[in-house]
Design a protein around this motif. Structure first.
Motif, PDB file in Angstrom:
ATOM      1  N   ARG A  46       0.844  -1.197   0.000  1.00  0.00           N
ATOM      2  CA  ARG A  46       0.000   0.000   0.000  1.00  0.00           C
ATOM      3  C   ARG A  46       0.873   1.238   0.000  1.00  0.00           C
ATOM      4  N   GLY A  47       0.465   2.232  -0.779  1.00  0.00           N
ATOM      5  CA  GLY A  47       1.223   3.481  -0.854  1.00  0.00           C
ATOM      6  C   GLY A  47       2.346   3.446  -1.872  1.00  0.00           C
ATOM      7  N   GLN A  49       4.269   2.887  -5.712  1.00  0.00           N
ATOM      8  CA  GLN A  49       3.998   3.377  -7.056  1.00  0.00           C
ATOM      9  C   GLN A  49       4.041   2.233  -8.051  1.00  0.00           C
ATOM     10  N   THR A  88      -0.271   5.637  -7.884  1.00  0.00           N
ATOM     11  CA  THR A  88       0.072   5.409  -6.484  1.00  0.00           C
ATOM     12  C   THR A  88      -1.069   4.642  -5.832  1.00  0.00           C
ATOM     13  N   ASN A  90      -3.543   3.290  -3.155  1.00  0.00           N
ATOM     14  CA  ASN A  90      -4.146   3.907  -1.974  1.00  0.00           C
ATOM     15  C   ASN A  90      -3.585   3.300  -0.694  1.00  0.00           C
ATOM     16  N   ASP A  91      -3.408   4.145   0.326  1.00  0.00           N
ATOM     17  CA  ASP A  91      -2.911   3.666   1.618  1.00  0.00           C
ATOM     18  C   ASP A  91      -3.907   2.736   2.301  1.00  0.00           C
ATOM     19  N   ASP A  92      -5.189   2.847   1.968  1.00  0.00           N
ATOM     20  CA  ASP A  92      -6.202   2.011   2.605  1.00  0.00           C
ATOM     21  C   ASP A  92      -6.655   0.851   1.714  1.00  0.00           C
ATOM     22  N   VAL A 117      -1.863  -6.372  -4.120  1.00  0.00           N
ATOM     23  CA  VAL A 117      -1.492  -5.494  -3.005  1.00  0.00           C
ATOM     24  C   VAL A 117      -1.279  -6.371  -1.782  1.00  0.00           C
ATOM     25  N   GLY A 120       0.848  -4.036   4.740  1.00  0.00           N
ATOM     26  CA  GLY A 120       2.063  -3.430   5.265  1.00  0.00           C
ATOM     27  C   GLY A 120       2.411  -3.965   6.633  1.00  0.00           C
ATOM     28  N   ARG A 122       4.239  -2.958  10.548  1.00  0.00           N
ATOM     29  CA  ARG A 122       4.486  -1.849  11.449  1.00  0.00           C
ATOM     30  C   ARG A 122       5.982  -1.817  11.712  1.00  0.00           C
TER      31      ARG A 122
END
Length: 165
Positions: A46-47, A49, A88, A90-92, A117, A120, A122
């Motif tokens: 996520r996030g 490119q 890009t 999406n982060d979600d 996708v 992610g 932590r």
């Protein structure tokens, strides 16, 4: 009189066809349509490119997916009729496979499962999602320390007994 109107109509049609023929020959007589959608990398966090390349899109267009907003595709000079764009993610975006739909030259093409996708991590916490040690962690650690102390004591007692003889 009717024959002259018919001949005039046929003449106008032949003239129109004669004017359109050079344009059709210059383009090979075909209307370009998108083909061969390539998304790199094929697995992305996520996030990240994503680079999208499409053949058969000489005038550019746009690409869309549920994982990223509409992205413009621009013609690639020196690569025939290819177009390229950068999206890009999406982060979600949820982890999983996503389709890409490309629109160019008035036509559309969808490539199913074009990219994946992944979730992610932590990174700042080393992947941990809890704070401190749990009671189980404490019990295991205490047991290991006790076992090490007992083994050390046995070793020391045996070495001491060997020196007395």
């Amino acid at each position: 009189m009717r024959k002259s109107r018919a001949l005039a109509s046929i003449g106008a049609a032949v003239a129109a066809l004669g004017l359109a023929a050079p344009a059709a020959v210059a383009d090979g007589g075909r209307v370009p349509s998108p083909s061969n959608i390539v998304a790199l990398p094929s697995v992305i966090a996520r996030g990240g490119q994503l680079t999208i390349t499409v053949d058969g899109c000489p005038n550019g267009g746009h690409a869309a997916s549920n994982a990223f907003p509409r992205t413009d595709l621009t013609p690639v000079h020196g690569a025939g009729d290819a177009a390229k764009g950068t999206a890009t993610v999406n982060d979600d975006a949820r982890p999983g496979s996503y389709d890409i739909t490309v629109h160019c030259s008035g036509r559309s093409l969808t490539r199913p499962a074009a990219f994946t996708v992944i979730g992610g991590v932590r990174g700042g916490l080393g992947g941990s999602s809890t704070d401190g040690a749990t009671p189980t962690d404490m019990a295991i650690g205490g047991g290991l320390v006790a076992a090490a102390a007992a083994a050390g004591g046995v070793f020391w007692m045996r070495r001491r007994a060997e020196k007395q003889f």
